[in-house]
Scaffold this active site. Structure first.
Site, PDB file in Angstrom:
ATOM      1  N   ASP A  72       0.815  -1.215   0.000  1.00 50.38           N
ATOM      2  CA  ASP A  72       0.000   0.000   0.000  1.00 50.38           C
ATOM      3  C   ASP A  72       0.848   1.264   0.000  1.00 50.38           C
ATOM      4  OD1 ASP A  72       0.927  -0.436   2.581  1.00 50.38           O
ATOM      5  OD2 ASP A  72      -1.053  -0.844   3.424  1.00 50.38           O
ATOM      6  N   ASN A 141      -7.520  -2.751  14.644  1.00 56.92           N
ATOM      7  CA  ASN A 141      -8.908  -3.086  14.296  1.00 56.92           C
ATOM      8  C   ASN A 141      -8.990  -4.327  13.414  1.00 56.92           C
ATOM      9  OD1 ASN A 141      -7.928  -2.159  11.870  1.00 56.92           O
ATOM     10  ND2 ASN A 141      -9.415  -0.501  11.615  1.00 56.92           N
ATOM     11  N   HIS A 143      -7.322  -4.797  10.572  1.00 63.78           N
ATOM     12  CA  HIS A 143      -7.122  -4.609   9.131  1.00 63.78           C
ATOM     13  C   HIS A 143      -5.842  -5.293   8.661  1.00 63.78           C
ATOM     14  CE1 HIS A 143      -4.779  -0.478   9.438  1.00 63.78           C
ATOM     15  NE2 HIS A 143      -3.969  -1.496   9.605  1.00 63.78           N
ATOM     16  N   GLU A 148      -9.797  -2.046   5.616  1.00 67.41           N
ATOM     17  CA  GLU A 148     -10.428  -1.786   6.906  1.00 67.41           C
ATOM     18  C   GLU A 148     -11.621  -2.727   7.101  1.00 67.41           C
ATOM     19  OE1 GLU A 148      -8.729  -0.097   8.775  1.00 67.41           O
ATOM     20  OE2 GLU A 148      -8.072   1.819   7.975  1.00 67.41           O
TER      21      GLU A 148
HETATM   22  P1  PGA Z   1       2.164  -1.272  12.750  1.00 65.59           P
HETATM   23  O1  PGA Z   1       0.989  -1.239  11.671  1.00 65.59           O
HETATM   24  O2  PGA Z   1       3.108  -2.354  12.307  1.00 65.59           O
HETATM   25  O3  PGA Z   1       2.805   0.093  12.667  1.00 65.59           O
HETATM   26  O4  PGA Z   1       1.546  -1.568  14.065  1.00 65.59           O
HETATM   27  C1  PGA Z   1       0.408  -2.449  11.286  1.00 65.59           C
HETATM   28  C2  PGA Z   1      -0.756  -2.198  10.373  1.00 65.59           C
HETATM   29  O5  PGA Z   1      -1.467  -1.198  10.534  1.00 65.59           O
HETATM   30  O6  PGA Z   1      -0.992  -3.044   9.505  1.00 65.59           O
END
Ligand code: PGA
Length: 250
Positions: A72, A141, A143, A148
């Site tokens: 992404d 959450n 995702h 999402e």
């Molecule tokens: P993070 O993000 O590794 O910074 O916790 C993970 C994500 O949002 O997929």
């Protein structure tokens, strides 16, 4: 009842999680020098990238023929922006290994025609033979990439709107929350599920609820990572804190 294929490895801590993931990635790269590797950004895979850099420098792990597709990118951020995922990947990984830059693919957050870009990205993945190994983080959450809760299970690479929770979680990297982009280009859940092998990394208490729902709840678009239960070769490597809310009933 549904069949769960998803496997779990509980690591002692963040460094152990990173080393365990790196040893699987390295094994896959050694088995197939032309591996198509799907990569993720965020705090979680940083230790994995550090360990792979070490393996490249000290053990000659060879990335010269590996192809990369990143999950992404924020819409609106140029590759030179220090919070862009393009900048993150080069700074934290690609600049330190022998990857051929022409084999690195990261969604273009400044694309003038994002819809066409997304279609091309899917086509490029297919033309490369599909993703062999996909690395994922997980949002608090649930995702995966920027898919999402509520994202369709068969979604493809597309422009998505970040949830309020994700904007809050990612604000720590920006001067203030208003600077966090509201949209991104993200591989879809369907794109991710087509990868032949998937490793999802999770570290820290902040991920414990999401990991419990991912492994012990029903597979549902409301917790996108839980859909990995239906993948035939997916592994979660969680440290003890991220695994702390599992009851062991899955
Ligand atoms: P993070 O993000 O590794 O910074 O916790 C993970 C994500 O949002 O997929």
């Amino acid at each position: 009842m549904w069949v769960v294929y998803l496997r779990l490895i509980v690591a002692d801590d963040y460094d152990d999680m990173s080393r365990k993931a790196a040893s699987i990635v390295a094994e896959e790269v050694r088995k197939n020098k032309k591996l198509v590797l799907g990569l993720a950004t965020g705090s979680t895979p940083l230790g994995l990238y550090r360990e792979l850099i070490r393996m490249h420098k000290e053990e000659g792990l060879d990335f010269s023929q590996v192809k990369i597709f990143n999950l992404d990118e924020y819409v609106g951020l140029a590759p030179t922006h220090d919070q862009s995922y393009n900048y993150f990947m080069f700074h934290n990984f690609f600049n330190h290994i022998n990857i051929d830059k022409k084999d690195v693919h990261i969604p273009d957050g400044k694309s003038k025609d994002p819809e066409a870009f997304c279609r091309d990205y899917e086509r490029m993945i297919d033309e490369a033979g599909g993703i062999g190994l996909q690395i994922l983080g997980i949002g608090s959450n649930g995702h995966i990439a920027f898919n999402e809760p509520g994202s369709p299970a068969d979604s493809k690479t597309r422009v998505v709107t970040l949830s309020a929770q994700t904007i809050k979680d990612n604000a720590r990297f920006f001067r203030d929350q208003n600077e966090v982009p509201k949209k991104s280009i993200s591989m879809g859940i369907g794109t991710i599920m087509k990868a032949r092998m998937i490793i999802l990394l999770a570290s820290g208490k902040n991920k414990a609820d999401a990991i419990a729902k991912t492994l012990e709840g029903p597979p549902t678009v409301n917790v996108p990572a839980s859909l990995l239960q239906k993948h035939k070769d997916a592994i979660i490597i969680a440290d003890k804190e991220a695994a702390s809310k599992l009851t062991g009933k899955y």
